[in-house]
Enzyme design. Structure first.
Site, short mmCIF file in Angstrom:
data_model
loop_
_atom_site.label_atom_id
_atom_site.label_comp_id
_atom_site.label_asym_id
_atom_site.label_seq_id
_atom_site.Cartn_x
_atom_site.Cartn_y
_atom_site.Cartn_z
N LYS A 84 13.76 5.33 -3.85
CA LYS A 84 12.46 5.15 -3.18
C LYS A 84 12.64 5.09 -1.65
O LYS A 84 11.85 5.66 -0.89
CB LYS A 84 11.79 3.88 -3.70
CG LYS A 84 11.38 3.99 -5.17
CD LYS A 84 11.11 2.63 -5.78
CE LYS A 84 10.66 2.73 -7.22
NZ LYS A 84 10.70 1.46 -7.95
N ILE A 87 1.02 0.34 -5.39
CA ILE A 87 0.71 0.18 -3.95
C ILE A 87 0.61 1.56 -3.31
O ILE A 87 1.54 2.36 -3.43
CB ILE A 87 1.82 -0.62 -3.22
CG1 ILE A 87 2.08 -1.96 -3.91
CG2 ILE A 87 1.46 -0.82 -1.75
CD1 ILE A 87 3.27 -2.73 -3.32
#
Ligand code: NDP
Ligand code: HSE
Length: 428
Positions: A203, A134
């Site tokens: 992340k 993504i």
């Protein structure tokens, strides 16, 4: 022409190399980027990886990449902290741009690495480090750049989502599902990073720094993994109309930023609860754009390779960011990280309590004394004189009050095991 050297011929290395070799003409005609794969370094260059590599490209000596003046971009895909950090610093010192998928390294040592890149005037691309295929970094950095981010939350670890999906949909055992995820190339070298929420927090660290201009704050993120989730919790969640997902949550509340990673019960009719297997999804709310959602494969060779190559193309076409904007900023922009005890949420409790009269009122009494109000109760099975699960859903409550209540309840003589609790999204 731009020459690329890749260090690490593993899962992501293979995906990246396949794309560079097979889609080279497409990349050139679509973007103008003329990319040549000049060298690939790995500890093992004998292993058959199912890709035909031109003669003279493979080496076991990383310095053939780091010291080659003809190599413009070094792609680090070995993972871990050392020697990955030293390889990146040397590449930057030698005037090369760097692309990496190594979120563990960036989240913990990124301040120094982003500074080194800024000083060298070179790009340090990390699209592949967050949410696999993504393009969320480009989206947050460029597409939504004019927005104040109200919240960014979602599923950003493919392995844990794969495990939870298999447990929910197929009744699969936790260990078997993890082992499948490992053989599919989704898991980290140390899978504890996936199942304990650490990879998700790495992340989230990058996302939060990018979106709020705060320093990389991995150590300030509240982290809880999925290892305590039982098949019984999955079943109760289903009965109550929820799915359990490991969510990363960044939310602005005034001048505070909530940063947390934990299993969360998400209503079945929410899009996020229908994100299954290795797929990731990130819901971003900006003050201008409103609600947006990004979905795709969060791990694996080709999806992650796609993200690595997007950074290579940006560098090759002169579009890459060489100032690295505010990621790894040294100021807080006036924000502080909110104490987990101050958050408010709905909660699911699974008490293990004696099956005898008055027990529910003892437990609900403690919840009430702590200002926590109940929205649903389930008691399954009968075991006179024994212990049974007693499930309670609450209305909005403050974490601090919940922790106090759980401690008090767990010390009641009628409660035989520590209480399981899961935060619930989609509240009052
Ligand atoms: P792999 O273990 O599959 O690949 C790493 C490769 O690097 C292995 O072939 C390894 O060799 C080699 N290697 C290790 N140390 C050195 C060294 N000093 N010099 C040269 N080669 C070395 O890992 P992945 O491809 O899965 O992950 C790579 C990075 O990408 C990690 O940072 C990971 O977090 C990240 N990432 C992974 C994703 C995925 O889906 N797998 C998705 C997104 C990011 P050997 O096997 O012999 O040790
Ligand atoms: N282990 C990671 C995951 C790889 O499962 O999401 C992608 O970052």
């Amino acid at each position: 022409m731009i020459n690329v050297g890749i260090i690490g011929f593993g899962t992501v290395g293979c995906g990246t190399i396949r794309i560079l070799l097979n889609n080279n003409d497409l990349i050139k005609s679509r973007t103008g980027a003329d990319v040549t794969l000049k060298k690939i370094a790995d500890l093992d260059i004998q292993k058959d990886r199912g890709i035909v590599i031109p003669n003279g490209v493979l080496t076991t000596n990383v310095n053939e990449i780091l010291d080659d003046p003809d190599i413009d971009i070094v792609v680090e895909l070995i993972g871990g902290i050392h020697p990955a950090k030293e390889f990146i610093l040397k590449a930057l010192q030698n005037g090369k741009h760097v692309v990496t998928a190594n979120k563990a390294l960036l989240a913990t040592e990124g301040q120094e690495l982003f500074q080194a890149a800024g000083k060298a005037g070179r790009a340090l691309g990390f699209e592949a480090a967050v949410a696999g295929g993504i393009p969320i970094i480009k989206t947050l950095r460029e597409g939504l750049a004019s927005n104040h981010y109200q919240s960014i939350y979602g599923i950003i670890n493919g392995t844990s989502n794969y495990i939870l999906t298999k447990m929910t949909d197929e009744g699969k055992d936790f260990k078997d599902a993890l082992s499948d995820a490992q053989s599919l190339g989704y898991a980290e070298a140390n899978p504890a990073f996936d199942i304990e929420g650490i990879d998700t927090a790495h992340k989230l660290t990058l996302i939060a720094s990018l979106c709020y201009g705060i320093p990389l704050s991995f150590n300030k993120i509240y982290v809880e993994g999925i290892t305590k989730i039982t098949a019984q919790d999955v079943q109760f969640a289903t009965e109550l109309g929820y799915k359990i997902k490991l969510l990363a949550i960044a939310r602005q509340v005034g001048k505070e930023i909530e940063l947390r990673v934990h299993p969360t019960m998400v209503p079945v009719d929410h899009l996020i609860s229908n994100v299954n297997g290795v797929f990731n999804a990130i819901r971003v709310i900006g003050d201008a754009v409103g609600e947006t959602l990004y979905y795709g494969r969060g791990a694996g060779d080709m999806p992650t390779g796609s993200a690595v190559v997007s950074d290579i193309i940006d560098i090759a076409t002169g579009k890459a960011n060489t100032s690295n904007n505010q990621i790894g900023a040294s100021t807080n922009n006036g924000y502080t990280i909110r104490d987990i005890n101050d958050i408010e949420s709905l909660y699911y409790f699974r008490f293990t309590a004696m099956d005898s009269p008055g027990v529910l009122s003892r437990i609900s009494g403690v919840l009430g004394e702590n200002g926590i109000s109940i929205s649903a109760v389930i008691q399954k099975g009968r075991k006179a004189g024994g212990s049974v699960p007693l499930v309670v859903l609450t209305h909005n409550a403050r974490e601090r009050d919940v922790m106090r209540a759980v401690n008090q309840i767990d010390s009641l003589p009628v409660v035989s095991k520590p209480t399981m609790f899961i935060r619930v999204e989609g509240g009052d």
